[in-house]
Design a protein around this motif. Sequence first.
Motif, short mmCIF file in Angstrom:
data_model
loop_
_atom_site.label_atom_id
_atom_site.label_comp_id
_atom_site.label_asym_id
_atom_site.label_seq_id
_atom_site.Cartn_x
_atom_site.Cartn_y
_atom_site.Cartn_z
N THR A 36 0.68 -1.14 -0.05
CA THR A 36 -0.02 -0.04 0.07
C THR A 36 1.05 1.35 0.19
O THR A 36 2.01 1.28 0.09
N GLY A 37 0.22 2.33 -0.07
CA GLY A 37 0.83 3.75 -0.13
C GLY A 37 1.64 4.18 -1.43
O GLY A 37 2.26 5.00 -1.28
N ALA A 38 1.26 3.48 -2.46
CA ALA A 38 1.85 3.84 -3.69
C ALA A 38 1.09 5.03 -4.23
O ALA A 38 0.18 5.19 -3.99
N ASP A 39 1.82 5.72 -5.01
CA ASP A 39 1.23 6.85 -5.77
C ASP A 39 0.79 6.85 -7.29
O ASP A 39 1.59 5.77 -7.93
N LEU A 40 -0.18 7.24 -7.86
CA LEU A 40 -0.40 7.02 -9.25
C LEU A 40 0.91 7.05 -10.09
O LEU A 40 1.76 7.91 -10.11
N GLY A 41 1.11 6.04 -10.98
CA GLY A 41 2.34 5.78 -11.79
C GLY A 41 3.65 5.08 -11.18
O GLY A 41 4.57 5.10 -11.75
N ASP A 42 3.33 4.94 -10.05
CA ASP A 42 4.59 4.37 -9.45
C ASP A 42 4.81 2.94 -10.14
O ASP A 42 3.78 2.18 -10.59
#
Length: 135
Positions: A36-42
């Motif tokens: 979890t905790g990913a940002d869009l595009g990671d």
Amino acid sequence: MSAFAFSQTTVTLEDQCNCEVLSGTAVTSAGMTTPTGADLGDIYVNTNTGTIYFWDGNSWELTSTDSQQIQQFNFNPATNELILTLENGGTQTVNLTAALATAGTDNQALTLEAGNILTLVDGGTVDLTPFLDNT
């Protein structure tokens, strides 16, 4: 008089898309929501398989798919190997030895009834009358 100046600039992925490149073994298939905790595009690289995923805002998804068609297949009865040739020229070999070890056997007892009818225990008969010529 002329002068030229050259400089080298390193541009990272983070500079271009404000995203991070993560790696590990946690993401194993498309649609996973951890880590979890990913940002869009990671981007996530599975270090066991080399598969690259991206975070679409809801889940980790494959960056691309490869839906190649089988161009040819051959079976080698000496090695029990099925060899598939893919459209990109690659091949995949499948060893069928274990699958074929018990395939194709039908161990049944036979009985001769009425002198001319051969009967299989698990069903089926063969009429031998046309083959009897008393010689």
